[in-house]
Design a protein around this motif. Structure first.
Motif, PDB file in Angstrom:
ATOM      1  N   TYR A 323       9.738 -11.728  72.543  1.00 21.71           N
ATOM      2  CA  TYR A 323      10.202 -10.322  73.477  1.00 21.71           C
ATOM      3  C   TYR A 323      11.547  -9.881  74.637  1.00 21.71           C
ATOM      4  O   TYR A 323      12.189  -9.859  74.239  1.00 21.71           O
ATOM      5  N   TYR A 324      11.429 -11.922  74.747  1.00 21.32           N
ATOM      6  CA  TYR A 324      12.628 -12.542  75.751  1.00 21.32           C
ATOM      7  C   TYR A 324      13.817 -12.532  74.921  1.00 21.32           C
ATOM      8  O   TYR A 324      14.148 -11.898  75.499  1.00 21.32           O
ATOM      9  N   ALA A 325      13.927 -12.785  73.593  1.00 16.38           N
ATOM     10  CA  ALA A 325      14.363 -12.897  73.036  1.00 16.38           C
ATOM     11  C   ALA A 325      15.047 -11.713  72.374  1.00 16.38           C
ATOM     12  O   ALA A 325      16.524 -11.255  72.637  1.00 16.38           O
ATOM     13  N   LEU A 326      14.375 -10.932  72.397  1.00  9.21           N
ATOM     14  CA  LEU A 326      15.366  -9.105  72.062  1.00  9.21           C
ATOM     15  C   LEU A 326      15.385  -8.879  72.934  1.00  9.21           C
ATOM     16  O   LEU A 326      16.649  -8.441  73.445  1.00  9.21           O
ATOM     17  N   ASP A 327      14.977  -8.554  74.258  1.00  7.40           N
ATOM     18  CA  ASP A 327      15.594  -8.626  75.560  1.00  7.40           C
ATOM     19  C   ASP A 327      17.073  -8.704  75.903  1.00  7.40           C
ATOM     20  O   ASP A 327      17.343  -8.197  76.505  1.00  7.40           O
ATOM     21  N   ARG A 328      16.802 -10.085  76.186  1.00  7.38           N
ATOM     22  CA  ARG A 328      18.522 -10.865  75.980  1.00  7.38           C
ATOM     23  C   ARG A 328      19.495 -11.175  74.121  1.00  7.38           C
ATOM     24  O   ARG A 328      19.905 -12.566  74.399  1.00  7.38           O
ATOM     25  N   LYS A 329      18.990 -10.940  73.579  1.00  3.75           N
ATOM     26  CA  LYS A 329      19.925 -11.317  72.003  1.00  3.75           C
ATOM     27  C   LYS A 329      21.256 -10.967  72.306  1.00  3.75           C
ATOM     28  O   LYS A 329      21.414 -11.794  71.570  1.00  3.75           O
ATOM     29  N   SER A 330      21.625 -10.454  73.143  1.00  2.13           N
ATOM     30  CA  SER A 330      23.676 -10.260  73.640  1.00  2.13           C
ATOM     31  C   SER A 330      23.802 -11.608  73.997  1.00  2.13           C
ATOM     32  O   SER A 330      24.786 -12.211  73.572  1.00  2.13           O
ATOM     33  N   GLU A 331      23.006 -12.207  74.810  1.00  3.77           N
ATOM     34  CA  GLU A 331      22.814 -13.830  75.559  1.00  3.77           C
ATOM     35  C   GLU A 331      22.820 -14.702  74.391  1.00  3.77           C
ATOM     36  O   GLU A 331      23.739 -15.726  74.468  1.00  3.77           O
ATOM     37  N   ILE A 332      21.461 -14.399  74.117  1.00  7.25           N
ATOM     38  CA  ILE A 332      20.924 -15.600  73.193  1.00  7.25           C
ATOM     39  C   ILE A 332      22.052 -15.678  72.175  1.00  7.25           C
ATOM     40  O   ILE A 332      22.605 -16.394  71.542  1.00  7.25           O
TER      41      ILE A 332
END
Length: 393
Positions: A323-332
């Protein structure tokens, strides 16, 4: 006449002279200029300087000094204005431009780490079974350009490789020592691994290979299970083989066993991967279980299905990473072009929400003797040796 001319020249300097008076003064100045030029051409002798000073009226010298002083002032103001403009462009316009693009220098998630360090740690644990990342050093180059430097550590050999990324306005345009094109968890296609005859032959070949090695050999292997395991079953498997170290757990996303595309998973208890970047209190409030050990110490809300604390911790930890990766997918995604081009995070989240967290395979380390015992386990369908090393005496 001298007195009248002096008064007239004073009025000229102060701008109070009439048209006729200005014409009279300028005619006198032309006369003195012509005389000075004549003397300079006729006499190139420094010894005449004193005589020239006596011949040239003091008023003319004053005008020359005034003109030179004004010229110096104009040049100085021009230089200062140029420096000011350059400063405004770099320190004013550059930060403004940077706000429109990915900025790896942000510190909004943690009180001690840059956001990009946590992003990279989540990315490496979710998608890089064999490697772990360090904190990221970032240097701004202005106008949305950054230089990033960090270490990627091989969890098996414990070797570190310095990686550098040049980011220009939201995209990595140059990478030094990239590990993103790494070998997948399984090399063999799924249809071959699931074929009974091929699976049996593979186990025999691996057994023969391991039997020919000395007991001091230590291997990193990927294991495919015959049937997917729940986290409770995985914890039982881990407890059964206490001398084997689980490094990474691949999690189902409903798309079958991923042998070539991007896969997701997590590092369980006992892995060599460090999780110090996830220990920030703000992060743990937003993503419970992100730091697995912290959650196990203070588990908070638990399910009432009789699962062990460790099994629940595995589920919470994987979900927090996801969920962290989903929330910050554009950054990651700036750090991984492959992640930007796939919907693996969305597919994994949808599958987990409906079916829970299950694993189809793991990456583990063990001695030759331990691996030979593991080959006999009925839950193991396929084993691939990735690397071997000799343990120090």
């Amino acid at each position: 006449m001298k007195k009248n001319y002096k008064e007239l020249f004073t009025k000229y300097k102060e701008g109070a002279a009439t048209v006729e008076e200005r014409q009279q003064v300028e005619e006198e100045l032309e006369r003195f200029e012509a005389l000075s030029q004549y003397l300079e051409e006729e006499f190139h002798d420094g010894s005449l300087e004193e005589e020239m000073n006596e011949l040239v009226p003091k008023e003319v010298l004053d005008v020359e000094k005034l003109v030179k002083r004004r010229l110096r002032e104009v040049m100085l103001k021009g230089a200062l204005l140029s420096l000011l403009l350059l400063g405004l462009i770099f320190y004013g316009l550059s930060p403004l431009v940077s706000t429109f693009f990915y900025n790896p220098m942000n510190e909004s998630l943690s009180s001690v780490e840059k956001d990009v360090s946590i992003d990279l740690a989540v990315l490496s644990e979710l998608t890089m079974p064999e490697y772990a990342s360090s904190s990221v050093y970032v240097e701004s180059k202005g106008f949305g350009r950054y230089q990033m430097r960090y270490s990627i550590t091989d969890l098996f050999h414990q070797n570190s490789l310095v990686t550098e990324n040049k980011v220009v306005r939201g995209s990595v345009v140059e990478t030094l020592n990239s590990l993103y094109d790494r070998e997948p968890l399984f090399i063999t296609p799924l249809e071959i691994m699931r074929e009974e005859k091929e699976s049996r032959k593979q186990r025999e070949d691996i057994h023969e290979l391991l039997s020919g090695l000395a007991s001091t050999n230590y291997g990193s292997v990927s294991v495919l299970f015959k049937n997917s395991l729940s986290m409770e079953e995985l914890r039982g498997f881990q407890t059964k083989y206490e001398n084997i170290r689980l490094q990474w757990v691949a999690v189902e996303n409903g798309q079958g066993v991923q042998t070539s595309s991007l896969i997701t998973g997590f590092s369980p208890l006992g892995s060599r991967r460090s999780a110090h970047l996830f220990a920030d209190e703000t992060l743990l409030k937003e993503y419970p279980g992100l730091h697995l050990l912290e959650w196990l110490v203070q588990p908070g809300e638990r399910n009432q299905d009789g699962a062990s604390l460790e099994a629940e911790g595995y589920e919470k930890h994987y979900e927090a990473l996801l969920y962290y990766a989903l929330d910050r997918k554009s950054e990651i995604s700036v750090l991984s072009e492959r992640l930007k081009e796939t919907e693996v995070l969305e597919e994994s989240a949808a599958y987990v929400e409906e079916h829970g967290v299950h694993t189809y395979g793991v990456l583990l380390d063990g001695t030759v003797e331990d691996l030979l015992v593991l080959l006999k386990d009925e839950t193991v369908e396929w084993m691939e040796i990735k690397e071997m090393k000799v343990l120090a005496p």
